[in-house]
Design a protein around this motif. Structure first.
Motif, short mmCIF file in Angstrom:
data_model
loop_
_atom_site.label_atom_id
_atom_site.label_comp_id
_atom_site.label_asym_id
_atom_site.label_seq_id
_atom_site.Cartn_x
_atom_site.Cartn_y
_atom_site.Cartn_z
N MET A 48 0.76 -1.20 -0.16
CA MET A 48 -0.15 0.28 -0.10
C MET A 48 0.85 1.28 0.10
O MET A 48 0.41 2.10 -0.63
CB MET A 48 -0.83 0.03 1.23
N LEU A 49 1.98 1.05 0.62
CA LEU A 49 2.91 2.47 0.57
C LEU A 49 3.41 2.81 -0.97
O LEU A 49 3.42 3.73 -1.50
CB LEU A 49 4.23 2.02 1.44
N PHE A 50 3.71 1.59 -1.54
CA PHE A 50 4.20 2.01 -2.88
C PHE A 50 3.23 2.13 -3.87
O PHE A 50 3.24 3.43 -4.65
CB PHE A 50 4.76 0.58 -3.59
N LEU A 51 2.03 1.79 -3.78
CA LEU A 51 0.66 2.10 -4.26
C LEU A 51 0.28 3.76 -4.11
O LEU A 51 -0.05 4.48 -4.84
CB LEU A 51 -0.61 1.27 -4.15
N TRP A 52 0.27 4.17 -2.75
CA TRP A 52 -0.03 5.29 -2.31
C TRP A 52 1.34 6.53 -3.12
O TRP A 52 0.70 7.64 -3.57
CB TRP A 52 0.26 5.56 -1.06
N ILE A 53 2.32 6.03 -2.98
CA ILE A 53 3.37 7.10 -3.70
C ILE A 53 3.30 6.93 -5.02
O ILE A 53 3.07 8.23 -5.67
CB ILE A 53 4.75 6.22 -3.38
N TYR A 54 3.22 6.01 -5.88
CA TYR A 54 3.17 6.02 -7.34
C TYR A 54 2.00 6.05 -7.94
O TYR A 54 1.88 6.40 -9.27
CB TYR A 54 3.83 4.88 -7.92
N GLY A 55 0.75 5.72 -7.42
CA GLY A 55 -0.33 5.49 -8.08
C GLY A 55 -1.25 6.85 -8.45
O GLY A 55 -1.77 6.63 -9.46
N ASP A 56 -0.88 7.93 -7.78
CA ASP A 56 -1.73 9.06 -7.98
C ASP A 56 -1.29 9.56 -9.35
O ASP A 56 -2.22 10.01 -10.34
CB ASP A 56 -1.65 10.16 -7.23
N ASN A 57 -0.01 9.58 -9.60
CA ASN A 57 0.30 9.92 -11.08
C ASN A 57 0.13 9.24 -12.16
O ASN A 57 -0.61 9.75 -13.27
CB ASN A 57 2.00 10.04 -11.05
N ALA A 58 -0.03 7.86 -11.94
CA ALA A 58 -0.55 6.88 -12.90
C ALA A 58 -2.11 7.17 -13.19
O ALA A 58 -2.39 7.23 -14.37
CB ALA A 58 -0.29 5.74 -12.43
N GLU A 59 -2.83 7.20 -12.18
CA GLU A 59 -4.22 7.53 -12.38
C GLU A 59 -4.33 8.80 -13.07
O GLU A 59 -5.38 8.79 -13.93
CB GLU A 59 -4.94 7.60 -10.77
#
Length: 398
Positions: free
Chosen positions: A112-123
């Motif tokens: 979840m840490l990795f998803l929180w860091i990188y996911g917003d830009n990807a979305e």
């Protein structure tokens, strides 16, 4: 200790609802299913236990070791065996549900840490539906890639790592100039947050943390194959998305720009230009977009490669203003790829950055605007790039 804690830049005034929803779903499954079942013992008469023992018994080297395994079993182990993805007994439902199961708190926390860091830009780059589909497809591809090397194993695969690796693959290709905030603790000598290039951090994740152990045949509970498969899936999706400017290709009249058939034996001489290209250059010189569009579809790829980066930038701006963003993107990317040694590539990078900015993609624009300064820009081009960069929120470590 090295712990990623954030990235920069990020989209301004944007709430990544889908990314947050995925995180919430993973946490909810852990709190409502995983945690309660972990605290619950097994029922000796449970039919699922008998099936699990058939798999577990051959793994034990002795009766004593088997008894120790049984003493540590919980109801969650049986639940994972039932709903985790097993290469030896594949089920469609397990393929998706396993993406929301985790082996414990730290497994969940890291993912979840990795998803929180990188996911917003990807979305933000893909859009909400596109991001959700990419996340799920990457997870499925990662699981199937893992299965290719697992044979008929009944060891269940669980976790969002494969899907998240797809997000990381996207990020690697789409945001090469971003930086990752990493908390470094080398107690008692150094404790601080440092900025590292995103591709360094993701390269270490892919090569050091996964590819090398995978090639070495490391025996671990970590599914290296799933991580690699997910990362490759993300790279592939990013490449296709960039090729079509993240739009449906049939919406752009000039989507096949530069694909006019050429005679096989025809050689384009820079000094003897084909009439369509000569007309196109004349239209650009006279600042006449309507005339340029009239001859544009008659110009082939080899002829387009004769355009200078400045001419590409002007033409791409006209295409974007007319609503042909796919063609504008292809033109600029082709120009950058084919004119790698041109003296004015800065103009093409500036045009691509401004195009992304117009499309409401500041973090994507950031990548190209920084490239402007690597190609000896004119004072005017450099100033326009600085003004555009000033519109993008960037975390700077003082």
């Amino acid at each position: 200790m090295f712990l990623p804690v954030g990235d920069t830049p990020n989209p301004r005034n944007y709430t990544p609802w889908v990314n947050w929803a995925i995180i919430a779903a993973n946490v909810a499954v852990y709190l409502l299913i995983s945690l309660p079942l972990t605290a619950k013992g097994i029922q000796p008469r449970d039919p699922l236990l008998q099936e699990y023992l058939q798999y577990l018994a051959p793994l034990a080297r002795s009766w004593a070791e088997l008894r120790q395994m049984l003493s540590q079993l919980t109801a969650y182990d049986l639940f994972v065996f039932a709903h985790g993805y097993k290469p030896g007994a594949p089920q469609l439902g397990d393929l998706f549900f396993s993406l929301f199961l985790h082996g414990g708190f730290w497994h969940l926390f890291g993912n979840m840490l990795f998803l929180w860091i990188y996911g917003d830009n990807a979305e933000h780059r893909l859009g909400r539906i596109g991001y959700l589909l990419t996340y799920l497809v990457s997870g499925v591809v990662a699981t199937l890639f893992f299965s290719m090397f697992a044979g008929r194993s009944m060891l269940p695969l669980v976790g969002a790592s494969g899907a998240i690796s797809g997000v990381l693959g996207l990020y690697f290709l789409l945001f090469p100039r971003n930086q990752v905030k990493v908390f470094v603790m080398l107690f008692p000598f150094f404790m601080n947050v440092v900025l590292l290039p995103a591709r360094w951090v993701l390269g270490v994740y892919l090569v050091i943390d996964n590819l090398l152990p995978f090639l070495a045949g490391s025996q671990s509970s970590v599914a290296y194959g799933a991580h690699i498969g997910g990362f490759l899936a993300g790279l592939g999706i990013a490449w296709v998305g960039e090729h079509f400017a993240w739009k449906w290709p049939w919406t752009d009249q000039y989507k096949d720009l530069g694909r006019r058939p050429q005679a096989k034996d025809t050689v384009i001489d820079a000094e003897v230009l084909a009439p369509p290209l000569a007309d196109l250059r004349e239209a650009i010189a006279q600042q006449n977009p309507n005339q340029a569009f009239q001859v544009l579809q008659q110009v082939g790829r080899e002829e387009l490669s004769q355009l200078s980066p400045t001419e590409c930038a002007i033409l791409a701006d006209w295409l974007e203003q007319a609503g042909y963003s796919i063609a504008a993107t292809r033109l600029l990317r082709g120009c950058l790829g084919q004119r790698a040694n041109a003296s004015n590539l800065a103009d093409a990078y500036l045009a691509l950055g401004l195009l992304r900015l117009k499309q409401g993609q500041p973090t994507a624009a950031y990548q190209h605007l920084l490239n402007v300064f690597d190609y000896n820009p004119s004072p005017e081009t450099a100033e326009r790039a600085r003004q555009a960069l000033a519109q993008i929120d960037v975390y700077r470590r003082k």
